[in-house]
Design an enzyme around this catalytic site. Structure first.
Site, mmCIF file in Angstrom:
data_model
loop_
_atom_site.group_PDB
_atom_site.id
_atom_site.type_symbol
_atom_site.label_atom_id
_atom_site.label_comp_id
_atom_site.label_asym_id
_atom_site.label_seq_id
_atom_site.Cartn_x
_atom_site.Cartn_y
_atom_site.Cartn_z
ATOM 1 N N HIS A 45 0.103 10.755 -5.740
ATOM 2 C CA HIS A 45 -0.909 11.684 -6.259
ATOM 3 C C HIS A 45 -0.245 12.860 -6.975
ATOM 4 C CE1 HIS A 45 0.338 13.681 -2.554
ATOM 5 N NE2 HIS A 45 -0.160 14.812 -3.058
ATOM 6 N N ASP A 47 -1.001 17.159 -7.197
ATOM 7 C CA ASP A 47 -1.810 18.207 -6.571
ATOM 8 C C ASP A 47 -2.719 18.821 -7.634
ATOM 9 O OD1 ASP A 47 -0.315 17.643 -4.359
ATOM 10 O OD2 ASP A 47 0.833 19.504 -4.373
ATOM 11 N N HIS A 101 3.891 12.602 -6.784
ATOM 12 C CA HIS A 101 4.671 12.476 -5.564
ATOM 13 C C HIS A 101 3.933 11.687 -4.487
ATOM 14 C CE1 HIS A 101 2.269 16.166 -5.315
ATOM 15 N NE2 HIS A 101 2.343 16.076 -4.006
ATOM 16 N N ARG A 111 6.906 13.542 11.457
ATOM 17 C CA ARG A 111 7.318 14.505 10.430
ATOM 18 C C ARG A 111 6.268 15.619 10.355
ATOM 19 N NH1 ARG A 111 5.996 15.232 4.856
ATOM 20 N NH2 ARG A 111 7.748 16.077 3.662
HETATM 21 O O1 LIG Z 1 3.834 16.540 3.326
HETATM 22 C C1 LIG Z 1 4.392 16.735 2.238
HETATM 23 O O2 LIG Z 1 5.609 16.921 2.135
HETATM 24 C C2 LIG Z 1 3.582 16.735 0.952
HETATM 25 C C3 LIG Z 1 2.121 16.919 1.159
HETATM 26 C C4 LIG Z 1 1.390 16.773 -0.145
HETATM 27 O O3 LIG Z 1 1.855 16.197 -1.071
HETATM 28 C C5 LIG Z 1 0.050 17.369 -0.321
HETATM 29 O O4 LIG Z 1 -0.507 17.906 0.634
HETATM 30 O O5 LIG Z 1 -0.496 17.321 -1.417
HETATM 31 FE FE LIG Z 2 0.764 16.673 -2.807
#
Ligand SMILES: O=C(O)CCC(=O)C(=O)O
Ligand SMILES: [Fe+2]
Length: 188
Positions: A45, A47, A101, A111
Protein backbone atom coordinates in the site's frame (compact mmCIF):
# COMPACT_ATOMS: atom_id res chain seq x y z
CA UNK A 1 11.26 19.59 1.55
CA UNK A 2 8.74 22.38 1.94
CA UNK A 3 11.49 24.87 1.05
CA UNK A 4 12.53 22.77 -1.91
CA UNK A 5 8.94 22.83 -3.19
CA UNK A 6 8.75 26.57 -2.74
CA UNK A 7 5.78 26.39 -0.37
CA UNK A 8 4.91 29.64 1.36
CA UNK A 9 4.36 29.77 5.11
CA UNK A 10 0.58 29.44 4.82
CA UNK A 11 0.90 26.33 2.64
CA UNK A 12 3.44 24.82 5.02
CA UNK A 13 1.14 25.37 8.00
CA UNK A 14 -1.98 24.10 6.29
CA UNK A 15 -0.50 21.09 4.51
CA UNK A 16 1.28 19.84 7.62
CA UNK A 17 -1.29 20.16 10.33
CA UNK A 18 -0.45 19.18 13.87
CA UNK A 19 -4.09 18.93 14.83
CA UNK A 20 -5.23 16.27 12.35
CA UNK A 21 -2.36 13.78 12.79
CA UNK A 22 -2.70 10.58 14.75
CA UNK A 23 -0.56 7.84 16.21
CA UNK A 24 -1.15 4.13 15.64
CA UNK A 25 0.53 1.33 17.53
CA UNK A 26 0.73 -2.05 15.83
CA UNK A 27 1.50 -5.49 17.14
CA UNK A 28 2.13 -8.12 14.51
CA UNK A 29 1.96 -11.53 16.20
CA UNK A 30 4.53 -13.96 14.84
CA UNK A 31 3.27 -16.66 12.55
CA UNK A 32 5.28 -19.83 13.07
CA UNK A 33 3.39 -21.81 10.45
CA UNK A 34 6.42 -22.64 8.37
CA UNK A 35 4.43 -21.42 5.41
CA UNK A 36 7.46 -19.65 4.04
CA UNK A 37 8.12 -16.01 3.47
CA UNK A 38 4.76 -14.79 2.38
CA UNK A 39 3.05 -13.97 5.63
CA UNK A 40 1.97 -10.38 5.30
CA UNK A 41 1.20 -8.29 8.34
CA UNK A 42 0.24 -5.44 6.06
CA UNK A 43 -0.29 -5.79 2.35
CA UNK A 44 1.26 -3.56 -0.32
CA UNK A 45 0.00 0.00 0.00
CA UNK A 46 0.84 3.68 0.06
CA UNK A 47 -0.07 5.86 3.03
CA UNK A 48 -2.68 8.54 2.43
CA UNK A 49 -0.86 10.96 4.75
CA UNK A 50 1.50 13.78 3.83
CA UNK A 51 4.17 11.85 5.65
CA UNK A 52 4.38 9.07 8.19
CA UNK A 53 7.02 8.78 10.87
CA UNK A 54 7.62 5.18 11.87
CA UNK A 55 9.39 3.66 14.81
CA UNK A 56 9.91 -0.07 14.38
CA UNK A 57 11.45 -2.51 16.82
CA UNK A 58 14.40 -4.72 15.96
CA UNK A 59 12.39 -7.60 14.49
CA UNK A 60 12.22 -6.00 11.05
CA UNK A 61 9.75 -6.81 8.30
CA UNK A 62 9.09 -3.44 6.68
CA UNK A 63 9.84 -3.49 2.95
CA UNK A 64 9.80 -0.63 0.46
CA UNK A 65 9.45 -0.93 -3.28
CA UNK A 66 12.11 0.85 -5.29
CA UNK A 67 12.18 0.65 -9.07
CA UNK A 68 10.25 -2.60 -8.96
CA UNK A 69 12.46 -4.25 -6.32
CA UNK A 70 11.57 -4.89 -2.70
CA UNK A 71 14.09 -3.52 -0.24
CA UNK A 72 14.10 -4.54 3.42
CA UNK A 73 14.21 -1.58 5.76
CA UNK A 74 16.82 -2.79 8.22
CA UNK A 75 15.96 -1.79 11.78
CA UNK A 76 18.59 0.51 13.25
CA UNK A 77 18.23 1.16 17.00
CA UNK A 78 17.31 4.75 17.84
CA UNK A 79 16.28 5.74 14.32
CA UNK A 80 12.95 6.73 12.84
CA UNK A 81 11.73 6.03 9.31
CA UNK A 82 9.97 8.75 7.34
CA UNK A 83 7.60 7.54 4.62
CA UNK A 84 6.19 10.01 2.13
CA UNK A 85 2.47 9.63 1.56
CA UNK A 86 -0.07 10.35 -1.17
CA UNK A 87 -0.70 13.92 -0.04
CA UNK A 88 3.00 14.74 -0.38
CA UNK A 89 2.97 13.32 -3.90
CA UNK A 90 0.02 15.56 -4.78
CA UNK A 91 1.44 18.66 -3.09
CA UNK A 92 4.76 18.19 -4.86
CA UNK A 93 3.20 17.61 -8.28
CA UNK A 94 4.64 14.08 -8.36
CA UNK A 95 8.15 15.33 -7.67
CA UNK A 96 8.14 13.22 -4.50
CA UNK A 97 6.52 9.81 -4.81
CA UNK A 98 4.37 8.17 -2.20
CA UNK A 99 6.32 5.18 -0.81
CA UNK A 100 4.97 1.76 -1.78
CA UNK A 101 5.54 -0.54 1.15
CA UNK A 102 4.39 -3.67 2.97
CA UNK A 103 5.11 -5.50 6.21
CA UNK A 104 6.30 -9.08 6.39
CA UNK A 105 5.48 -11.11 9.51
CA UNK A 106 8.23 -12.89 11.38
CA UNK A 107 7.97 -16.63 11.97
CA UNK A 108 9.61 -16.31 15.37
CA UNK A 109 9.03 -12.92 16.96
CA UNK A 110 6.09 -10.62 17.50
CA UNK A 111 6.77 -7.21 16.01
CA UNK A 112 5.77 -3.80 17.39
CA UNK A 113 5.76 -0.55 15.44
CA UNK A 114 4.44 2.94 16.08
CA UNK A 115 3.37 5.26 13.28
CA UNK A 116 2.66 8.98 13.42
CA UNK A 117 0.58 10.04 10.42
CA UNK A 118 0.60 13.70 9.40
CA UNK A 119 -2.30 15.11 7.34
CA UNK A 120 -3.29 18.45 5.85
CA UNK A 121 -5.51 20.65 7.99
CA UNK A 122 -9.23 19.96 7.97
CA UNK A 123 -10.86 21.68 4.98
CA UNK A 124 -7.55 22.62 3.34
CA UNK A 125 -7.68 22.40 -0.45
CA UNK A 126 -4.64 20.76 -2.02
CA UNK A 127 -3.72 22.48 -5.26
CA UNK A 128 -1.24 21.21 -7.79
CA UNK A 129 -1.06 21.21 -11.55
CA UNK A 130 -1.25 17.41 -11.94
CA UNK A 131 -4.34 16.92 -9.78
CA UNK A 132 -7.77 18.43 -9.49
CA UNK A 133 -8.05 20.58 -6.36
CA UNK A 134 -9.28 18.39 -3.54
CA UNK A 135 -9.56 18.24 0.22
CA UNK A 136 -8.08 15.38 2.17
CA UNK A 137 -11.59 14.53 3.40
CA UNK A 138 -12.66 14.03 -0.25
CA UNK A 139 -9.64 11.84 -0.91
CA UNK A 140 -10.39 9.74 2.17
CA UNK A 141 -14.06 9.35 1.19
CA UNK A 142 -13.03 8.27 -2.32
CA UNK A 143 -10.58 5.72 -0.93
CA UNK A 144 -13.26 4.34 1.38
CA UNK A 145 -15.70 4.06 -1.52
CA UNK A 146 -13.12 2.33 -3.74
CA UNK A 147 -12.21 -0.15 -1.03
CA UNK A 148 -15.90 -0.90 -0.52
CA UNK A 149 -16.86 -1.13 -4.19
CA UNK A 150 -13.66 -2.48 -5.77
CA UNK A 151 -11.86 -4.09 -2.87
CA UNK A 152 -8.76 -1.91 -3.24
CA UNK A 153 -7.54 1.67 -2.99
CA UNK A 154 -7.20 3.51 -6.31
CA UNK A 155 -5.70 6.54 -4.61
CA UNK A 156 -4.35 9.59 -6.40
CA UNK A 157 -5.19 8.27 -9.87
CA UNK A 158 -8.78 9.25 -9.14
CA UNK A 159 -7.78 12.90 -8.91
CA UNK A 160 -5.21 13.04 -11.68
CA UNK A 161 -5.87 15.55 -14.44
CA UNK A 162 -5.97 13.42 -17.56
CA UNK A 163 -4.46 14.72 -20.80
CA UNK A 164 -7.04 15.58 -23.42
CA UNK A 165 -6.30 12.44 -25.41
CA UNK A 166 -9.85 11.15 -24.96
CA UNK A 167 -11.29 14.25 -26.56
CA UNK A 168 -11.74 12.41 -29.86
CA UNK A 169 -14.40 10.27 -28.24
CA UNK A 170 -15.85 13.13 -26.29
CA UNK A 171 -19.60 13.10 -26.65
CA UNK A 172 -20.08 16.47 -25.00
CA UNK A 173 -21.58 14.92 -21.92
CA UNK A 174 -18.60 16.09 -19.96
CA UNK A 175 -19.24 19.81 -19.87
CA UNK A 176 -19.05 20.07 -16.11
CA UNK A 177 -16.50 17.34 -15.68
CA UNK A 178 -13.88 19.45 -13.94
CA UNK A 179 -14.60 18.49 -10.39
CA UNK A 180 -16.56 15.31 -11.01
CA UNK A 181 -14.18 13.35 -13.18
CA UNK A 182 -12.95 11.37 -10.23
CA UNK A 183 -16.32 9.82 -9.58
CA UNK A 184 -17.27 9.30 -13.21
CA UNK A 185 -16.01 5.72 -12.95
CA UNK A 186 -18.92 4.95 -10.70
CA UNK A 187 -21.54 6.51 -12.90
CA UNK A 188 -21.45 3.70 -15.41
O1 LIG B 1 4.29 -1.39 10.84
C1 LIG B 1 4.98 -0.76 10.02
O2 LIG B 1 6.21 -0.74 10.06
C2 LIG B 1 4.31 0.00 8.89
C3 LIG B 1 2.87 0.29 9.13
C4 LIG B 1 2.26 0.93 7.91
O3 LIG B 1 2.75 0.83 6.83
C5 LIG B 1 1.03 1.73 8.03
O4 LIG B 1 0.44 1.80 9.11
O5 LIG B 1 0.59 2.32 7.05
FE1 LIG C 1 1.90 2.27 5.55
Amino acid sequence: MAEDLGLDQEQKDSYLSESTGFVRVYRYPCCPTGSGNNNWGMDVHTDSSVLTILCQDLVGGLEVSREGEWIRVRPIPGTLIVNLGDMMQAISNDEYKSAIHRVRISERHDRISIGYFVFPGEGVVIRSSNYQPFKYSEFRAQVQMDVKMLGFKVGLERFKIKPNSDDNNNNNNNNNNNSKGISSHFQG
